[in-house]
Design an enzyme around this catalytic site. Structure first.
Site, short mmCIF file in Angstrom:
data_model
loop_
_atom_site.label_atom_id
_atom_site.label_comp_id
_atom_site.label_asym_id
_atom_site.label_seq_id
_atom_site.Cartn_x
_atom_site.Cartn_y
_atom_site.Cartn_z
N LYS A 120 45.96 37.58 42.63
CA LYS A 120 47.40 37.72 42.87
C LYS A 120 47.94 36.50 43.60
O LYS A 120 47.23 35.89 44.39
CB LYS A 120 47.66 38.94 43.78
CG LYS A 120 47.45 40.30 43.14
CD LYS A 120 47.72 41.41 44.16
CE LYS A 120 47.43 42.79 43.60
NZ LYS A 120 48.36 43.21 42.55
N ARG B 111 43.33 52.00 37.96
CA ARG B 111 43.14 52.96 36.86
C ARG B 111 41.68 53.09 36.48
O ARG B 111 41.25 54.12 35.98
CB ARG B 111 44.01 52.54 35.67
CG ARG B 111 43.66 51.21 35.09
CD ARG B 111 44.74 50.65 34.18
NE ARG B 111 45.93 50.20 34.92
CZ ARG B 111 47.04 49.77 34.34
NH1 ARG B 111 47.14 49.74 33.03
NH2 ARG B 111 48.06 49.37 35.08
#
Ligand code: BES
Ligand code: MN
Ligand code: ZN
Length: 500
Positions: A283, A357
């Site tokens: 990120k 997820r």
């Protein structure tokens, strides 16, 4: 800490009860106060009506306050008049928010060791005193909270007692019950906030496991890396690989007040990414800044499971956390890798930053094997959900409308907002992989729902709801009863849901 404020109820006359501060209230537009505030106004020789309202222009707008000295006319040294806003807009949620504002104000005062208060909104035609007291207790604990563990100079802790004063036995009895519930909820919220506000070097997977093992009246099993591998949780392990911190799979079981005759069996899963660097798809700095909060779902689960010993619901509750870090270490999983989840489905890694997820996939498989009726997962899952709903509401989706409806209701009465997003089957298209059963990411458009559709692949034979708290778990600026920082998103919703 706010938990140190002693919140209680006392039977008595407001004007005769000694305190540093007495809190009374006023609806917007009221010129001559009635009820308890009216009695105080009279005892003060009309100071509130003739001076505060008529001369100073205090209009009772929601959250506005006015502090005045009493010069010995009543037992309390000062009176804090608080605005309730418009009568028609008044709700229990507003009592909570107001109470948070009141305690913040009192904490800033030089001398407010003992604060006494009327039961907001519980007059004739108003709310049940139990509801009002519960909201006051919740708000006081929320508003009195500060995370000052790492500050040399601690936040002021000047308020020692916060006492609701009422002259009716009946009201006092109900208020007592309300305070008890409010304290449990407020304490649970602050428990979750403490964990999410913690530095990532402290709140590691191992730490979360330790906390889980320390919980009372539950059975906790922590699976270490070898056992996680044996269980076939290849998706979870893939994410964990890039970090030096070992993953922990945490299962906390609460059997119910009467285990032989439980009303329902539910599993609640919290995303437990103790730090999300993005992995090899790292990120940018501004996006990584608050990624210590990526275990806020796990924090909510730990807080709820910790509260069950006090709430004693008669349902079986399983708290589940797949805890790890998402780091770009030398052994990190890579774009292109193919992971196999616990149910045998294969996942091609498209983006290592869609890690939540993957950990949830294995946790969902595990939960669906427990023989529960319902599985609810709560996760700081997608930036797309933040784009859609901001920090105002969490996203909710799932495979069973009544479960979703119930959760939204429980959220609203708890002072949280949730908004349903659809799981249209078209969203699955962009998750198609050429070489595996699916990819872990698809189009950026509709990202929150695509993540939901991804998760659905790992849900079997249960009613399932997924709550995306990416926008609501951690605030950049104050909102309602909360200051900047962790909010404990989901805690009140889940507690209400378990208790209904
Ligand atoms: N933990 C983040 C989601 C997030 C974003 C939480 C902002 C709180 C605030 C999650 O793991 C993530 O990185 N999601 C990616 C998914 C993308 C790569 C498909 C995102 O939303 O950008
Ligand atoms: Mn991520
Ligand atoms: Zn994440």
């Amino acid at each position: 800490m706010a938990d140190k404020i002693e919140i209680s109820v006392e039977k008595g006359l407001l004007e005769k009860t000694s305190a540093n501060v007495l809190v009374v209230n006023l609806f917007e537009g009221v010129k001559i106060p009635a009820g308890a505030t009216g009695a105080i106004d009279a005892a003060l020789g009309g100071l509130i009506s003739k001076f505060v309202i008529a001369k100073e222009g205090f209009d009772g707008k929601f959250g506005k306050t006015y502090l005045l000295p009493t010069h010995g006319k009543i037992a309390a040294e000062k009176v804090l008049v608080v605005g309730l806003g418009k009568n028609k807009d008044f709700t229990p949620n507003r009592i909570r928010e107001l109470s948070a504002k009141v305690i913040k104000k009192c904490l800033k005062m030089g001398n407010a060791k003992k604060v006494i208060s009327v039961l907001h909104g519980a007059g004739i035609g108003g709310y049940d005193p139990e509801v009002s007291a519960r909201m006051i207790a919740e708000g006081t604990l929320i508003g009195g909270y500060s995370f000052d563990k790492y500050k040399s100079e601690k936040a002021p802790k000047k308020v020692e007692e916060f006492t609701i004063v009422d002259m009716s036995d009946e009201n006092c009895k109900k208020a007592k019950a309300g305070i008890k519930k409010g304290k449990i909820i407020g304490t649970a919220l602050n428990f979750a906030r403490d964990l999410s506000n913690e530095q990532p070097a402290y709140a590691t997977p191992t730490k979360l496991a330790e906390i889980a093992q320390g919980l009372k009246d539950v059975e906790t099993k922590v699976y270490d890396i070898d056992e996680i591998e044996e269980m076939g949780m290849g998706a979870f392990l893939g994410v964990a690989k890039g970090s030096i911190q070992l993953p922990k799979f945490i299962h906390i079981k609460y059997k119910g007040a009467n285990p032989k005759a439980v009303q329902k069996k539910i599993a609640i899963i919290g995303k437990g990414i103790c730090f999300d660097s993005g992995g090899l798809d790292i990120k940018p700095p501004s996006s990584m800044l608050n990624m210590k909060d990526d275990m806020s779902g796990a924090a909510a689960i730990l807080a709820v499971m910790n509260a069950l010993k006090d709430l004693k619901p008669n349902c079986e509750v399983h708290g589940i956390i797949a805890a790890c870090e998402n780091m770009p270490g030398a052994s990190a999983y890579k774009p292109g890798d193919i992971l196999t989840a616990k149910n045998g489905k294969t996942i091609e890694i498209d983006n290592t930053d869609a890690e939540g997820r993957l950990t949830l996939a294995d946790a969902l498989c595990y939960a669906c094997e427990l023989g529960v009726d319902e599985v609810i997962d709560i996760a700081t899952l997608t930036g797309a959900c933040v784009v859609a709903l901001g920090s105002t509401a969490s996203g909710i989706m799932g495979n069973h409308q009544p479960t979703i409806d119930k959760l939204i209701k429980c959220a609203n009465s708890g002072g949280e907002k949730m908004w349903q997003l659809p799981l249209f089957e078209e969203y699955a298209d962009s998750l198609k992989s050429d070489i595996a059963d699916m990819k872990n990411t698809g189009s950026r458009m509709g990202g929150a729902q695509i993540a939901g559709v991804f998760l659905q692949n790992f849900v079997k034979k249960v009613h399932w709801a997924h709550i995306d708290i990416a926008g609501t778990a951690y605030l950049d600026k104050p909102q309602h009863e909360f200051p900047k920082g962790a909010t404990g998103a989901g805690v009140r919703t889940l507690i209400n849901y378990i208790m209904m």
